[in-house]
Design a protein around this motif. Sequence first.
Motif, PDB file in Angstrom:
ATOM      1  N   LEU A 130       0.646  -1.207   0.173  1.00 21.55           N
ATOM      2  CA  LEU A 130       0.464  -0.489   0.040  1.00 21.55           C
ATOM      3  C   LEU A 130       1.525   0.607  -0.010  1.00 21.55           C
ATOM      4  CD1 LEU A 130      -2.346  -1.126   2.406  1.00 21.55           C
ATOM      5  CD2 LEU A 130      -2.410  -0.872   0.477  1.00 21.55           C
ATOM      6  N   LYS A 131       1.969   1.173   1.042  1.00 24.28           N
ATOM      7  CA  LYS A 131       2.829   2.399   0.903  1.00 24.28           C
ATOM      8  C   LYS A 131       3.423   2.582  -0.836  1.00 24.28           C
ATOM      9  CE  LYS A 131       4.101   2.422   5.360  1.00 24.28           C
ATOM     10  NZ  LYS A 131       5.256   1.851   6.784  1.00 24.28           N
ATOM     11  N   ALA A 132       3.794   1.652  -1.155  1.00 18.66           N
ATOM     12  CA  ALA A 132       4.278   1.563  -3.029  1.00 18.66           C
ATOM     13  C   ALA A 132       3.060   2.064  -4.191  1.00 18.66           C
ATOM     14  CB  ALA A 132       4.730   0.156  -3.472  1.00 18.66           C
ATOM     15  N   GLU A 133       1.768   2.106  -3.526  1.00 18.77           N
ATOM     16  CA  GLU A 133       1.537   2.516  -3.946  1.00 18.77           C
ATOM     17  C   GLU A 133       0.298   3.959  -3.384  1.00 18.77           C
ATOM     18  OE1 GLU A 133      -0.995   1.162  -6.459  1.00 18.77           O
ATOM     19  OE2 GLU A 133       1.042  -0.130  -7.418  1.00 18.77           O
ATOM     20  N   LYS A 134       1.051   4.393  -3.115  1.00 17.60           N
ATOM     21  CA  LYS A 134       0.714   5.894  -2.077  1.00 17.60           C
ATOM     22  C   LYS A 134      -0.147   5.573  -1.317  1.00 17.60           C
ATOM     23  CE  LYS A 134       4.712   7.964  -3.836  1.00 17.60           C
ATOM     24  NZ  LYS A 134       5.087   6.183  -3.813  1.00 17.60           N
ATOM     25  N   ILE A 135      -0.825   4.562  -0.823  1.00 22.37           N
ATOM     26  CA  ILE A 135      -2.232   5.142  -0.208  1.00 22.37           C
ATOM     27  C   ILE A 135      -1.700   4.853   1.355  1.00 22.37           C
ATOM     28  CG2 ILE A 135      -4.146   3.482   0.401  1.00 22.37           C
ATOM     29  CD1 ILE A 135      -3.804   2.033  -2.389  1.00 22.37           C
ATOM     30  N   SER A 136      -2.297   5.762   1.935  1.00 23.29           N
ATOM     31  CA  SER A 136      -1.580   7.124   3.265  1.00 23.29           C
ATOM     32  C   SER A 136      -3.140   6.573   3.915  1.00 23.29           C
ATOM     33  CB  SER A 136      -1.097   7.604   3.638  1.00 23.29           C
ATOM     34  OG  SER A 136      -0.558   8.383   4.701  1.00 23.29           O
ATOM     35  N   THR A 137      -2.873   6.766   5.287  1.00 18.68           N
ATOM     36  CA  THR A 137      -3.984   6.438   6.447  1.00 18.68           C
ATOM     37  C   THR A 137      -3.762   7.997   7.215  1.00 18.68           C
ATOM     38  OG1 THR A 137      -2.372   5.185   8.511  1.00 18.68           O
ATOM     39  CG2 THR A 137      -3.357   4.579   7.119  1.00 18.68           C
ATOM     40  N   GLU A 138      -2.768   8.489   6.922  1.00 18.29           N
ATOM     41  CA  GLU A 138      -2.540  10.437   7.756  1.00 18.29           C
ATOM     42  C   GLU A 138      -4.132  11.123   7.903  1.00 18.29           C
ATOM     43  OE1 GLU A 138       0.691  12.511   5.493  1.00 18.29           O
ATOM     44  OE2 GLU A 138       1.708  10.758   5.758  1.00 18.29           O
ATOM     45  N   ARG A 139      -4.541  10.774   7.029  1.00 22.50           N
ATOM     46  CA  ARG A 139      -6.372  12.047   7.634  1.00 22.50           C
ATOM     47  C   ARG A 139      -7.142  10.729   7.811  1.00 22.50           C
ATOM     48  NH1 ARG A 139      -4.129  14.457   2.872  1.00 22.50           N
ATOM     49  NH2 ARG A 139      -3.043  16.725   3.021  1.00 22.50           N
ATOM     50  N   GLU A 140      -7.242   9.451   6.590  1.00 22.68           N
ATOM     51  CA  GLU A 140      -8.884   8.525   7.435  1.00 22.68           C
ATOM     52  C   GLU A 140      -8.167   7.374   7.496  1.00 22.68           C
ATOM     53  OE1 GLU A 140     -12.130  10.100   4.452  1.00 22.68           O
ATOM     54  OE2 GLU A 140     -10.226   9.817   3.163  1.00 22.68           O
ATOM     55  N   GLY A 141      -8.782   6.661   8.110  1.00 29.90           N
ATOM     56  CA  GLY A 141      -8.277   5.461   8.679  1.00 29.90           C
ATOM     57  C   GLY A 141      -8.724   4.994   7.370  1.00 29.90           C
ATOM     58  N   MET A 142      -7.732   3.330   7.834  1.00 33.91           N
ATOM     59  CA  MET A 142      -8.255   1.894   7.162  1.00 33.91           C
ATOM     60  C   MET A 142      -8.132   0.810   7.820  1.00 33.91           C
ATOM     61  SD  MET A 142      -4.857   0.466   4.633  1.00 33.91           S
ATOM     62  CE  MET A 142      -4.015   1.663   3.859  1.00 33.91           C
ATOM     63  N   VAL A 154      -8.379  -9.049  12.136  1.00 33.34           N
ATOM     64  CA  VAL A 154      -8.866  -7.335  12.046  1.00 33.34           C
ATOM     65  C   VAL A 154      -8.059  -6.292  12.406  1.00 33.34           C
ATOM     66  CG1 VAL A 154     -10.582  -5.554  11.708  1.00 33.34           C
ATOM     67  CG2 VAL A 154     -11.207  -8.173  11.991  1.00 33.34           C
ATOM     68  N   THR A 155      -7.276  -5.556  11.968  1.00 34.11           N
ATOM     69  CA  THR A 155      -6.355  -4.107  12.002  1.00 34.11           C
ATOM     70  C   THR A 155      -6.694  -2.908  11.889  1.00 34.11           C
ATOM     71  OG1 THR A 155      -3.863  -5.685  11.452  1.00 34.11           O
ATOM     72  CG2 THR A 155      -4.095  -3.371  12.393  1.00 34.11           C
ATOM     73  N   LEU A 156      -6.853  -1.979  13.076  1.00 37.21           N
ATOM     74  CA  LEU A 156      -7.819  -0.946  12.327  1.00 37.21           C
ATOM     75  C   LEU A 156      -5.917   0.711  12.301  1.00 37.21           C
ATOM     76  CD1 LEU A 156      -9.754   1.323  11.843  1.00 37.21           C
ATOM     77  CD2 LEU A 156      -9.633   1.951  13.947  1.00 37.21           C
ATOM     78  N   SER A 211     -15.849   4.330  14.704  1.00 37.70           N
ATOM     79  CA  SER A 211     -14.636   4.974  14.057  1.00 37.70           C
ATOM     80  C   SER A 211     -14.844   5.166  12.489  1.00 37.70           C
ATOM     81  CB  SER A 211     -13.270   3.727  14.015  1.00 37.70           C
ATOM     82  OG  SER A 211     -12.779   3.309  15.271  1.00 37.70           O
ATOM     83  N   LYS A 212     -14.200   5.809  11.448  1.00 39.48           N
ATOM     84  CA  LYS A 212     -14.124   5.637   9.585  1.00 39.48           C
ATOM     85  C   LYS A 212     -12.848   5.890   9.998  1.00 39.48           C
ATOM     86  CE  LYS A 212     -18.113   8.430  11.229  1.00 39.48           C
ATOM     87  NZ  LYS A 212     -18.969   8.682  12.310  1.00 39.48           N
ATOM     88  N   VAL A 213     -13.429   5.325   8.560  1.00 42.06           N
ATOM     89  CA  VAL A 213     -12.442   4.869   7.898  1.00 42.06           C
ATOM     90  C   VAL A 213     -12.529   5.365   6.426  1.00 42.06           C
ATOM     91  CG1 VAL A 213     -11.745   2.356   8.909  1.00 42.06           C
ATOM     92  CG2 VAL A 213     -13.208   2.566   7.424  1.00 42.06           C
ATOM     93  N   ARG A 214     -11.633   5.625   5.814  1.00 46.21           N
ATOM     94  CA  ARG A 214     -11.774   5.385   4.340  1.00 46.21           C
ATOM     95  C   ARG A 214     -11.311   4.458   3.406  1.00 46.21           C
ATOM     96  NH1 ARG A 214     -12.110   9.002  -0.373  1.00 46.21           N
ATOM     97  NH2 ARG A 214     -10.673   8.364  -2.137  1.00 46.21           N
ATOM     98  N   TYR A 215     -10.533   3.343   4.059  1.00 47.74           N
ATOM     99  CA  TYR A 215     -10.306   1.679   3.260  1.00 47.74           C
ATOM    100  C   TYR A 215     -10.362   0.924   3.819  1.00 47.74           C
ATOM    101  CZ  TYR A 215      -7.030   5.547   0.488  1.00 47.74           C
ATOM    102  OH  TYR A 215      -6.738   7.020  -0.134  1.00 47.74           O
ATOM    103  N   LEU A 216     -11.284  -0.311   3.091  1.00 50.42           N
ATOM    104  CA  LEU A 216     -11.130  -1.399   3.835  1.00 50.42           C
ATOM    105  C   LEU A 216     -10.366  -2.430   2.802  1.00 50.42           C
ATOM    106  CD1 LEU A 216     -12.657  -3.372   6.163  1.00 50.42           C
ATOM    107  CD2 LEU A 216     -14.287  -3.491   3.626  1.00 50.42           C
ATOM    108  N   VAL A 217      -9.236  -3.158   3.276  1.00 58.39           N
ATOM    109  CA  VAL A 217      -8.445  -3.462   2.771  1.00 58.39           C
ATOM    110  C   VAL A 217      -8.326  -5.122   2.684  1.00 58.39           C
ATOM    111  CG1 VAL A 217      -5.874  -4.069   2.576  1.00 58.39           C
ATOM    112  CG2 VAL A 217      -6.713  -1.590   2.839  1.00 58.39           C
ATOM    113  N   LEU A 218      -8.758  -5.980   2.108  1.00 55.82           N
ATOM    114  CA  LEU A 218      -9.379  -6.847   1.776  1.00 55.82           C
ATOM    115  C   LEU A 218      -8.278  -8.008   1.689  1.00 55.82           C
ATOM    116  CD1 LEU A 218     -13.035  -7.146   1.103  1.00 55.82           C
ATOM    117  CD2 LEU A 218     -12.101  -7.089   3.144  1.00 55.82           C
TER     118      LEU A 218
END
Length: 392
Positions: A130-142, A154-156, A211-218
């Motif tokens: 995800l870091k290589a894809e520039k997908i970050s959790t700085e503003r919104e949760g994952m 399950v990891t938040l 909790s608010k999240v933008r991404y759900l990673v499966l």
Amino acid sequence: MKRKNYTTFAAIHLGSEMLSMQITEYHNTERYKVVECCNRRIRLGEATFKNKIIPFPLVSEICEILIGFKRLMKEYGVEEYVMQATTAVREASNQVFLLDQIYNKTGLVVDVVDMPKEIYTKFVAIRNTLKAEKISTEREGMLMMDISSGGLGVTLVRDEKICYQGNFHIGIIRIKESFERNRRESMHFNKALTEFLSSTIGPVRNELGDSKVRYLVLSGTETELLLRMLGLDEQQKVHRIKAADFHAFFDSMRQMSLPQLIQVYKLPENVAELVLPTVLLYEQLLHLIPAKEIIITADRFIDGIQLLHIGNKTNPVMRKELEQELISLFHTIGSRYLYDKKHAQQVERLSLIIFDKIAKAYGMGEHERLLLRATCILHDIGKYICMRSHSI
């Protein structure tokens, strides 16, 4: 003669459904290439989850496959290896017999990892992707969810910190084995399975709260099948899907019985039996926290084994980042149980001074140092339950 400037490493995973090996030539975490991949399907999970024992014929089959892996390792000149076993071996009552047979016949030493380490190993590989894809959790949760044959992790993650981590014994094969065949073919199976999953993952709902999240990673064993049914390229490393499209897919799937799944998607029966538990479990997870975007990664446990080994050998910066993420989780747990943060930090500071003076003499390293830090941060949380006997 040109001098060799790389190390050859083999990662081997004895899983519930697959026995895999990945041979890599590496210089560091930025310069490495996978030169060989081997995957052999084994029916270890079904046998172990049902009877808690690995049948003798299956032990012999595993050893034969590993003898072949060992020959391949010799041909490639493998210098380092890590072999890890997960859920099915971990829960087998004759685990020691299997490990003994493997060592006697192949010379390979197997590390049987517990579920937290299994989920964390996979987490490391996914976070790197995800870091290589520039997908970050700085503003919104994952919210990261890894579903294996025997478990769910399950990891938040929020602001690049682990805020919650939970592990549950409700993997796909385990769910399937919980329902008899006639119950799976019943039209009421969907409702029964949905109620079963909802009650099982209830603790996650309570922990995550608002909790608010933008991404759900499966991620997990059945994601390839899911991608195929969605008509997406299984070879692609990362897929990003709108939540609405995912829900629409679930709505169509939820109406189908097992025979209909087999007919519509042209699936073998043994594969179709895994589809419905997978889809309904994903749907339940989506209800926990509404996410805007679904991310599916192709990362496997064996990728995590490889990355952790190479990172620990060659990348102190990465090692430090991973350590800080774990420490953030320790503090999150401490906060949940109302720990005295200043006291915990003082105990940690003094303990590390002593440790750093004596560690070398007692053969202790970075792993023991991290365990000590966890112990110092969490040593008093028993006070949440009882001030008088908190040490117990």
